[in-house]
Design a protein around this motif. Structure first.
Motif: not given
Length: 383
Positions: A227-228, A231
């Motif tokens: 996710f990081l 994102a």
């Protein structure tokens, strides 16, 4: 990829099926930022936008996981981008990291300067002293960060013992495997939770690409890191991913030559009157020699030397060679020499991680070893 295939085969084939459209043996570079959808939300192969996923990066990430014997791989624009991502996936303000007192200066700077601004604390410790490591762990400790062999003093840490300590305290054991590469060492097999690489180094192997990687077994932690990656966007570009895959195909044969050359050079330098100490785990006198022989299949291509003549002798040596080119980085086919005190580890001067100013680091390439030794001999003090 079949589980019973050996490392050399995996390096050449994992994640790299031929192109089904043309039959091209090498998967193409998908140099694209976005992908046409078959109706809103109906994605071809799951690809929507290249920050979230790119087929060339998928090849590399699949390959990285296979090389380390892990479940998930993630590819980044640099090694520090990979490190930053895993730190943010695990840590919250007020958390604590225990790391070695001989880690790469950029790793220490990232934790001690960047993450410290968000109230992340750290303690550096001698990783060979298991009692000291355990004593450094606090209730708020979340990560035990291990680098073996270490940069630049080639310390060897016991991955299995450190992972056991970490797990007993409920913390994540992360191993930087850059110096060894997966051709020589598999930290996950010894209990590590996460492996981190600067793929710029031995994995890429040709000093022509920047990159980083994480290999993670735990599904929940992988989802946080992925996710990081999406994102925050620290992803590797398609060409960089393709170049890294290309480099990995020859990793095993390159590492054989790196190790062979480094062993010969370490033995040549050991006992030279100009040299106070040679730091190379392949030497029987190295304090980590037996442990390295146990958890590595080779001793690597990195050597550090301490000069009896102090900083002046070290600097003169570093600036006097021709085949060993004066440059930062390591792990390429060409040999490099580095003066850590003012180059790769300048950021830790004045701290407990400060590198002595009589130390020179050698990244031994795959040139003819007789030519390399002749180059060293020409730069060493005579008499």
């Amino acid at each position: 990829m079949a589980n019973n295939q050996n490392f050399d085969t995996i390096a050449i084939h994992a994640g790299q099926a031929f192109d089904p459209t043309t039959g091209a043996v090498i998967p193409p570079i998908y140099q694209t930022s976005t992908y046409v959808q078959d109706g809103i939300g109906n994605l071809r192969g799951g690809y929507e936008y290249s920050r979230g996923g790119n087929p060339t990066r998928t090849v590399l990430e699949t390959l990285l996981a296979a090389l380390e014997g892990g479940k998930h791989g993630l590819s980044f624009a640099s090694g520090l981008a990979a490190e930053d991502t895993i730190l943010r996936a695990i840590l919250q303000p007020g958390d604590h990291v225990v790391l070695g007192n001989d880690v790469y200066g950029g790793t220490h700077r990232l934790i001690n300067k960047v993450h410290a601004a968000w109230s992340v604390q750290n303690t550096t410790v001698e990783m060979s002293d298991l009692t000291a490591v355990e004593a450094a762990i606090r209730p708020e400790t979340k990560i035990l960060w291990v680098e073996t062999p270490s940069n630049p003093l080639m310390k060897i840490s016991d991955i299995a013992a450190l992972a056991e300590i970490a797990h007993r305290h409920g913390i994540v054991a992360i191993v930087d495997n850059t110096f060894a590469s997966p051709a020589l060492q598999h930290p996950l097999d010894f209990g590590a939770d996460v492996v981190v690489h600067s793929t710029t180094k031995y994995l890429g192997g040709h000093s022509d690409v920047l990159g980083g990687a994480l290999i993670i077994n735990d599904d929940e932690l992988y989802e946080k890191a992925q996710f990081l990656q999406f994102a925050a966007g620290p992803v590797s570009a398609p060409l960089d991913a393709w170049l890294t895959v290309r480099g990995i195909k020859t990793l095993s044969v390159r590492m054989e030559r790196h190790c062979k050359n480094a062993q010969a050079i370490a033995e040549y330098l050991d006992g030279h009157p100009a040299i106070e100490q040679v730091f190379y785990p392949g030497l029987p006198g190295h304090p980590g020699h037996e442990l390295a022989a146990k958890q590595m299949s080779g001793f690597g291509g990195m050597i550090s030397v301490a000069f009896a003549g102090g900083a002046a002798a070290a600097r003169l040596f570093a600036e006097s060679m021709h085949l060993f080119q004066l440059a930062e980085s390591l792990g390429g086919v060409e040999s490099l020499v580095n003066y850590p005190s003012e180059m790769t580890h300048a950021s830790v001067r004045g701290t407990e991680l400060e590198v002595p100013d009589n130390i020179v680091r050698l990244s031994v390439g795959i040139e003819d070893v007789d030519d390399l030794i002749a180059d060293l001999a020409s730069a060493l003090p005579r008499g």
